[in-house]
Motif scaffolding. Structure first.
Motif, PDB file in Angstrom:
ATOM      1  N   LEU A 250      29.342   0.128  24.161  1.00 48.73           N
ATOM      2  CA  LEU A 250      30.275  -0.178  25.229  1.00 48.73           C
ATOM      3  C   LEU A 250      30.893  -1.511  25.410  1.00 48.73           C
ATOM      4  CD1 LEU A 250      28.604   1.925  28.247  1.00 48.73           C
ATOM      5  CD2 LEU A 250      30.554   2.712  26.577  1.00 48.73           C
ATOM      6  N   ARG A 251      30.038  -2.569  25.222  1.00 51.81           N
ATOM      7  CA  ARG A 251      30.475  -3.953  25.182  1.00 51.81           C
ATOM      8  C   ARG A 251      31.298  -4.285  23.927  1.00 51.81           C
ATOM      9  NH1 ARG A 251      28.806  -8.039  22.383  1.00 51.81           N
ATOM     10  NH2 ARG A 251      26.832  -6.790  21.526  1.00 51.81           N
ATOM     11  N   LEU A 252      30.889  -3.855  22.681  1.00 46.17           N
ATOM     12  CA  LEU A 252      31.738  -4.254  21.549  1.00 46.17           C
ATOM     13  C   LEU A 252      32.854  -3.351  21.536  1.00 46.17           C
ATOM     14  CD1 LEU A 252      29.084  -3.782  18.714  1.00 46.17           C
ATOM     15  CD2 LEU A 252      30.110  -5.781  19.493  1.00 46.17           C
ATOM     16  N   CYS A 253      33.194  -2.214  22.373  1.00 49.37           N
ATOM     17  CA  CYS A 253      34.581  -1.358  22.448  1.00 49.37           C
ATOM     18  C   CYS A 253      35.274  -2.163  23.502  1.00 49.37           C
ATOM     19  CB  CYS A 253      34.365   0.051  22.969  1.00 49.37           C
ATOM     20  SG  CYS A 253      33.659   1.068  21.830  1.00 49.37           S
ATOM     21  N   GLY A 254      34.719  -2.780  24.488  1.00 53.50           N
ATOM     22  CA  GLY A 254      35.472  -3.578  25.255  1.00 53.50           C
ATOM     23  C   GLY A 254      36.256  -4.959  24.747  1.00 53.50           C
ATOM     24  N   GLU A 255      35.135  -5.603  23.855  1.00 53.43           N
ATOM     25  CA  GLU A 255      35.645  -6.806  23.316  1.00 53.43           C
ATOM     26  C   GLU A 255      36.730  -6.415  22.203  1.00 53.43           C
ATOM     27  OE1 GLU A 255      32.382  -8.916  21.699  1.00 53.43           O
ATOM     28  OE2 GLU A 255      31.369  -8.905  23.442  1.00 53.43           O
ATOM     29  N   LEU A 256      36.662  -5.425  21.503  1.00 58.90           N
ATOM     30  CA  LEU A 256      37.763  -4.887  20.454  1.00 58.90           C
ATOM     31  C   LEU A 256      38.859  -4.834  21.166  1.00 58.90           C
ATOM     32  CD1 LEU A 256      38.373  -4.133  17.669  1.00 58.90           C
ATOM     33  CD2 LEU A 256      37.891  -1.742  18.110  1.00 58.90           C
ATOM     34  N   ILE A 257      39.107  -4.111  22.494  1.00 57.47           N
ATOM     35  CA  ILE A 257      40.233  -3.887  23.072  1.00 57.47           C
ATOM     36  C   ILE A 257      40.954  -5.189  23.194  1.00 57.47           C
ATOM     37  CG2 ILE A 257      41.276  -2.941  25.335  1.00 57.47           C
ATOM     38  CD1 ILE A 257      39.237  -0.540  24.773  1.00 57.47           C
ATOM     39  N   LYS A 258      40.189  -6.128  23.728  1.00 54.57           N
ATOM     40  CA  LYS A 258      40.697  -7.657  24.144  1.00 54.57           C
ATOM     41  C   LYS A 258      41.104  -8.156  23.098  1.00 54.57           C
ATOM     42  CE  LYS A 258      37.378  -8.313  27.871  1.00 54.57           C
ATOM     43  NZ  LYS A 258      36.035  -9.082  28.362  1.00 54.57           N
ATOM     44  N   SER A 259      40.906  -7.835  21.722  1.00 53.99           N
ATOM     45  CA  SER A 259      41.273  -8.783  20.668  1.00 53.99           C
ATOM     46  C   SER A 259      42.083  -8.167  19.670  1.00 53.99           C
ATOM     47  CB  SER A 259      39.848  -9.032  19.668  1.00 53.99           C
ATOM     48  OG  SER A 259      38.880  -9.644  20.509  1.00 53.99           O
ATOM     49  N   VAL A 260      42.470  -6.698  19.858  1.00 53.49           N
ATOM     50  CA  VAL A 260      43.135  -6.169  18.919  1.00 53.49           C
ATOM     51  C   VAL A 260      44.139  -5.288  19.415  1.00 53.49           C
ATOM     52  CG1 VAL A 260      43.270  -4.336  16.902  1.00 53.49           C
ATOM     53  CG2 VAL A 260      41.402  -6.351  17.132  1.00 53.49           C
ATOM     54  N   SER A 261      45.502  -5.125  19.251  1.00 50.17           N
ATOM     55  CA  SER A 261      46.514  -4.184  19.551  1.00 50.17           C
ATOM     56  C   SER A 261      46.165  -2.714  19.105  1.00 50.17           C
ATOM     57  CB  SER A 261      47.900  -4.745  19.376  1.00 50.17           C
ATOM     58  OG  SER A 261      47.920  -4.625  17.983  1.00 50.17           O
ATOM     59  N   PHE A 262      46.449  -1.779  20.129  1.00 49.91           N
ATOM     60  CA  PHE A 262      46.448  -0.261  19.723  1.00 49.91           C
ATOM     61  C   PHE A 262      47.756   0.253  19.759  1.00 49.91           C
ATOM     62  CE2 PHE A 262      41.988  -1.381  20.422  1.00 49.91           C
ATOM     63  CZ  PHE A 262      41.162  -0.357  19.599  1.00 49.91           C
ATOM     64  N   CYS A 263      48.098   1.179  18.897  1.00 42.79           N
ATOM     65  CA  CYS A 263      49.277   2.138  19.263  1.00 42.79           C
ATOM     66  C   CYS A 263      48.905   3.551  18.569  1.00 42.79           C
ATOM     67  CB  CYS A 263      50.363   1.615  18.062  1.00 42.79           C
ATOM     68  SG  CYS A 263      51.202  -0.106  18.725  1.00 42.79           S
ATOM     69  N   ARG A 264      49.602   4.271  19.411  1.00 39.71           N
ATOM     70  CA  ARG A 264      49.505   5.611  18.881  1.00 39.71           C
ATOM     71  C   ARG A 264      50.434   6.162  17.930  1.00 39.71           C
ATOM     72  NH1 ARG A 264      46.408   9.807  20.902  1.00 39.71           N
ATOM     73  NH2 ARG A 264      46.124   8.527  22.996  1.00 39.71           N
ATOM     74  N   PHE A 265      50.209   6.916  16.938  1.00 41.55           N
ATOM     75  CA  PHE A 265      50.817   6.982  15.750  1.00 41.55           C
ATOM     76  C   PHE A 265      51.064   8.524  15.519  1.00 41.55           C
ATOM     77  CE2 PHE A 265      51.790   5.949  10.847  1.00 41.55           C
ATOM     78  CZ  PHE A 265      52.840   6.226  11.051  1.00 41.55           C
ATOM     79  N   ALA A 266      52.089   9.146  16.167  1.00 43.70           N
ATOM     80  CA  ALA A 266      52.387  10.456  15.883  1.00 43.70           C
ATOM     81  C   ALA A 266      53.103  10.834  14.773  1.00 43.70           C
ATOM     82  CB  ALA A 266      53.300  10.874  17.033  1.00 43.70           C
ATOM     83  N   ARG A 267      52.850  11.995  13.928  1.00 48.91           N
ATOM     84  CA  ARG A 267      53.617  12.105  12.786  1.00 48.91           C
ATOM     85  C   ARG A 267      53.693  13.865  12.590  1.00 48.91           C
ATOM     86  NH1 ARG A 267      49.074  11.786   9.907  1.00 48.91           N
ATOM     87  NH2 ARG A 267      48.307  12.047  11.879  1.00 48.91           N
ATOM     88  N   LYS A 268      54.913  13.948  12.138  1.00 50.27           N
ATOM     89  CA  LYS A 268      55.054  15.331  11.745  1.00 50.27           C
ATOM     90  C   LYS A 268      54.238  15.558  10.486  1.00 50.27           C
ATOM     91  CE  LYS A 268      59.490  15.009  11.302  1.00 50.27           C
ATOM     92  NZ  LYS A 268      60.990  14.843  10.939  1.00 50.27           N
ATOM     93  N   PRO A 269      53.689  16.916  10.334  1.00 50.50           N
ATOM     94  CA  PRO A 269      52.826  17.331   9.154  1.00 50.50           C
ATOM     95  C   PRO A 269      53.506  17.665   8.068  1.00 50.50           C
ATOM     96  CG  PRO A 269      53.072  19.238  10.559  1.00 50.50           C
ATOM     97  CD  PRO A 269      53.732  17.931  11.404  1.00 50.50           C
ATOM     98  N   SER A 270      54.244  16.464   7.325  1.00 53.03           N
ATOM     99  CA  SER A 270      54.827  16.534   6.151  1.00 53.03           C
ATOM    100  C   SER A 270      54.506  15.529   5.133  1.00 53.03           C
ATOM    101  CB  SER A 270      56.433  16.287   6.359  1.00 53.03           C
ATOM    102  OG  SER A 270      57.259  16.281   5.306  1.00 53.03           O
TER     103      SER A 270
END
Length: 310
Positions: A250-270
């Motif tokens: 849980l601690r490592l997940c929290g630290e990762l979120i503070k240090s790195v940006s996250f994006c959702r990448f939606a794609r058509k199945p092609s």
């Protein structure tokens, strides 16, 4: 025993591991054959001493992030045994060594890591192979361990092999006739490469969480969303249940979120759209790099102004 390199570790193994790069040095990890029975099971604590079973493959003992004892079933396919060792078994060992291990493939863009995270069959390996086709170096396929300390996140490279569906490789222009399944009757092929493998750790810049949609779209994620996705896609999360490991995760997940940006990448199945997906990510990384440069320039100008006034 031969010595191999993977995940920034020197691994001495009685089991031949042709997927890995052979090296010399002092081993960090020992992999050996041995008996794993009830006496070992008594030592199991869901943490530093882990005893597990892969149905129809082997039993294993993983101790202190330093030793793996494998007790294979009779006549088990050796390629399947290697796949299990390099996947779920090593994931437990890596987490014992204090690393956060995600279900993700990772490439290098401008000497920083960009990762694609998602479940099995969601296109992580296919995307990484598409980027490799375009000349980008690869760090991991499927298992991505990270060292998180002092607000810096380093991805540790795996080994130069993709596990990819044959239709994905064909769509990228590869001849699959001479490629073998990763193990007997497996649906994915083993695609080994000699060029384009990043052998040293690099800092992580962005994680794309893969999703399916009616259009290709990259959108920023809120920290709460990112946290839930990390819980969902951490390797070996259900087997290391000792309280210290749960708290550390849980601690490592929290630290990762503070240090790195996250994006959702939606794609058509092609599969035909893979070049467009590569371009979409390239443009996104170029945009955030430009934004960071502007931000750093403004900060430098502000610091200079304050220094002048004082």
């Amino acid at each position: 025993m031969k010595l191999f390199k993977a995940y920034n570790l020197c691994i001495a193994s009685e089991l031949s591991l042709p997927e890995l790069i052979e090296i010399e040095g002092e081993p960090d990890v020992i992999v050996r054959f041995g008996k794993v029975d009830h006496a070992n099971t008594v030592q199991h604590d869901g943490g530093k001493n882990f005893v597990g079973e892969i149905p129809e493959v082997c039993r294993c003992l993983i101790q202190g992030g330093q030793e793996i004892v494998i007790n294979p079933l009779p006549n088990v396919d050796e390629a399947l045994l290697r796949t299990v060792l390099l996947g779920p078994i090593l994931c437990v060992l890596l987490r014992q060594r204090g690393l956060l291990v995600l279900h993700a493939s990772c490439i290098s863009i401008n000497h920083k890591c960009v990762a694609f995270m998602g479940g099995s069959g969601w296109g992580k390996s296919t995307l990484a192979t598409a980027f490799h086709n375009q000349g980008y170096d690869v760090l991991t396929d499927d298992v991505m361990p990270m060292q998180i300390a002092a607000e810096q996140v380093l991805v540790l490279p795996a080994y130069p092999q993709f596990k990819v569906f044959p239709e994905a490789l064909s769509s990228l222009g590869h001849d699959t006739k001479n490629l073998s399944p990763i193990y007997q009757n497996a649906s994915k092929l083993s695609y080994k490469f000699t060029h384009g493998f990043q052998q040293t750790p690099l800092p992580l810049q962005r994680i794309y969480v893969l999703d399916k949609g009616s259009e290709h779209l990259i959108s920023k994620m809120q920290p709460q969303e990112a946290f839930l996705e990390l819980i969902r896609h951490t390797r070996a999360i259900s087997v290391l249940t000792e309280k210290e490991f749960v708290a550390s995760h849980l601690r490592l997940c929290g630290e990762l979120i503070k240090s790195v940006s996250f994006c959702r990448f939606a794609r058509k199945p092609s599969l035909e759209d893979l070049p467009n997906l590569v371009k979409l990510v390239e443009d996104d990384i170029t945009r955030i790099t430009a934004d960071n440069d502007i931000s750093n320039t403004l900060k430098t100008s502000s610091d200079y102004s304050l220094a002048t006034k004082s």
